[in-house]
Write a protein that holds these residues in place. Structure first.
Motif, PDB file in Angstrom:
ATOM      1  N   THR A  94       0.924  -1.254  -0.002  1.00  0.00           N
ATOM      2  CA  THR A  94       0.124   0.015   0.012  1.00  0.00           C
ATOM      3  C   THR A  94       0.738   1.271   0.039  1.00  0.00           C
ATOM      4  OG1 THR A  94      -1.827  -1.197   1.311  1.00  0.00           O
ATOM      5  CG2 THR A  94      -1.948   1.229   1.118  1.00  0.00           C
ATOM      6  N   SER A  95       1.928   1.286   0.860  1.00  0.00           N
ATOM      7  CA  SER A  95       2.858   2.235   0.775  1.00  0.00           C
ATOM      8  C   SER A  95       3.471   2.732  -0.556  1.00  0.00           C
ATOM      9  CB  SER A  95       3.835   2.186   1.786  1.00  0.00           C
ATOM     10  OG  SER A  95       5.033   3.291   1.755  1.00  0.00           O
ATOM     11  N   ILE A  96       3.881   1.553  -1.395  1.00  0.00           N
ATOM     12  CA  ILE A  96       4.373   1.679  -2.568  1.00  0.00           C
ATOM     13  C   ILE A  96       3.484   2.330  -3.487  1.00  0.00           C
ATOM     14  CG2 ILE A  96       5.300   0.417  -4.737  1.00  0.00           C
ATOM     15  CD1 ILE A  96       6.747  -1.414  -2.712  1.00  0.00           C
ATOM     16  N   LEU A  97       2.013   1.723  -3.594  1.00  0.00           N
ATOM     17  CA  LEU A  97       1.050   2.122  -4.394  1.00  0.00           C
ATOM     18  C   LEU A  97       0.737   3.672  -4.285  1.00  0.00           C
ATOM     19  CD1 LEU A  97      -1.025  -0.886  -4.796  1.00  0.00           C
ATOM     20  CD2 LEU A  97       0.564  -0.131  -6.348  1.00  0.00           C
ATOM     21  N   ASN A  98       0.781   3.991  -2.892  1.00  0.00           N
ATOM     22  CA  ASN A  98       0.397   5.535  -2.568  1.00  0.00           C
ATOM     23  C   ASN A  98       1.641   6.150  -3.238  1.00  0.00           C
ATOM     24  OD1 ASN A  98      -1.990   6.213  -0.689  1.00  0.00           O
ATOM     25  ND2 ASN A  98      -1.236   4.230   0.246  1.00  0.00           N
ATOM     26  N   MET A 128      -8.232   6.526  -5.966  1.00  0.00           N
ATOM     27  CA  MET A 128      -6.777   5.963  -6.056  1.00  0.00           C
ATOM     28  C   MET A 128      -6.356   5.184  -4.550  1.00  0.00           C
ATOM     29  SD  MET A 128      -4.770   9.178  -7.423  1.00  0.00           S
ATOM     30  CE  MET A 128      -4.613   9.609  -9.303  1.00  0.00           C
ATOM     31  N   ILE A 129      -6.756   5.869  -3.591  1.00  0.00           N
ATOM     32  CA  ILE A 129      -6.347   5.388  -2.318  1.00  0.00           C
ATOM     33  C   ILE A 129      -7.226   3.931  -1.986  1.00  0.00           C
ATOM     34  CG2 ILE A 129      -6.893   5.551   0.143  1.00  0.00           C
ATOM     35  CD1 ILE A 129      -6.773   8.572  -0.482  1.00  0.00           C
ATOM     36  N   LEU A 130      -8.428   3.823  -2.400  1.00  0.00           N
ATOM     37  CA  LEU A 130      -9.073   2.581  -2.166  1.00  0.00           C
ATOM     38  C   LEU A 130      -8.543   1.299  -3.051  1.00  0.00           C
ATOM     39  CD1 LEU A 130     -12.950   3.622  -2.188  1.00  0.00           C
ATOM     40  CD2 LEU A 130     -11.629   2.813  -0.405  1.00  0.00           C
TER      41      LEU A 130
END
Length: 298
Positions: A94-98, A128-130
């Motif tokens: 999730t950190s990478i995708l954020n 984007m966040i979801l």
């Protein structure tokens, strides 16, 4: 024996300090965005999401991950490992995708400023966040299922192992890296063109030099720190197929990935003067002396 115990204590202090710094740095970002209305923007929602993920890494994944480097001092339990790996996969991905979403946001802000507010609004950012969380949870589920099947099957599970060590890194790391590199290179290209335009108008070589140096330095720090923290781990993850990577090396490189969550607040927030002003007001305790939520952050 006493030397061994001393090393364990020092490791506890060092790794615990990293956890505290990670939690405090990201907590500052979260409080700033929640409290100061000037920071209530779609762009900062992405930074807020990143800070929440990295905060959870600091208070959940860091303590769990301390178990293996100190496993010579503690009993290493298989169930505990699976719980740790599940949190690690979800939050790290999730950190990478954020970070990937932030690169998209910066691209539209710099390269398409006239349409930025219409293309990057609160609805788009929410999606984007979801998606970042949804894709990460999906990857974690696939990872856990693959691990469970490998425990039950015979040597003919090599194909499943290959798929895990190749497909998962592509989805979780290499594809986001390609996206980030593409957008940041586009940003740098636009920054260079803008600097040349300023040079033609003002006939000042100094302006161009400073603009290009600043753009190069910022983008180099963003991508450099990210790649230094993550690339060795995913290369090691794929090389596990050869059987030449020890678990000690694997776990050590995993700590490099976790350190990215500690550095993100400095990279993505401390570069902005508004965040620095907010941090000073929070650390000094000014926000407890009155209502400063509408303060103009410089």
């Amino acid at each position: 024996m006493r030397t061994h115990s001393t090393i364990c204590v020092l490791l506890y202090i060092f790794l615990g300090s990293l956890s505290v710094v990670t939690a405090c740095g990201n907590l500052l970002v979260i409080i700033s965005i929640i409290y100061f209305k000037q920071l209530h923007t779609p762009s900062n929602c992405l930074i807020f999401s990143l800070a929440v993920v990295d905060l959870l890494v600091g208070i959940v994944v860091f303590p769990f991950s301390m178990s293996y480097p100190l496993s010579s001092c503690l009993y290493y339990r298989e169930l505990f490992c699976k719980i740790r790996d599940s949190f690690d996969v979800v939050l790290s991905n999730t950190s990478i995708l954020n970070l990937c979403c932030i690169s998209v946001d910066r691209y539209y802000a710099v390269c398409q400023p006239l349409t930025y507010r219409t293309k990057i609004n609160i609805c788009v950012v929410s999606v984007m966040i979801l998606m970042s969380w949804g894709v990460s949870i999906f990857i974690a589920i696939v990872f856990v299922i693959t691990e469970v099947q490998q425990k039950k099957c015979e040597p003919n599970c090599y194909l499943d192992d290959v798929l895990e060590k190749t497909c998962l890194p592509i989805m979780a790391f290499y594809l986001p890296v390609i996206i980030m590199l593409y957008f940041y290179l586009r940003i740098y290209s636009v920054a260079q063109r803008q600097a040349r335009s300023i040079q033609n108008i003002m006939n000042s070589g100094v302006t161009v030099s400073n603009g290009e140096k600043k753009a190069t330095r910022t983008l180099a720090i963003v991508m450099g720190v990210f790649l230094i923290c993550w690339l060795p781990f995913f290369l090691c993850f794929s090389l596990q197929l050869t059987g030449r990577v020890t678990i000690q090396v694997y776990e050590t490189l995993n700590w490099f990935t976790l350190s990215n969550s500690m550095l993100n607040p400095f990279i993505y927030a401390f570069f902005y003067s508004r965040f620095r002003s907010a941090f000073r007001m929070i650390i000094s305790g000014n926000i407890f002396q009155g209502d400063f939520s509408n303060s103009k952050l410089l």
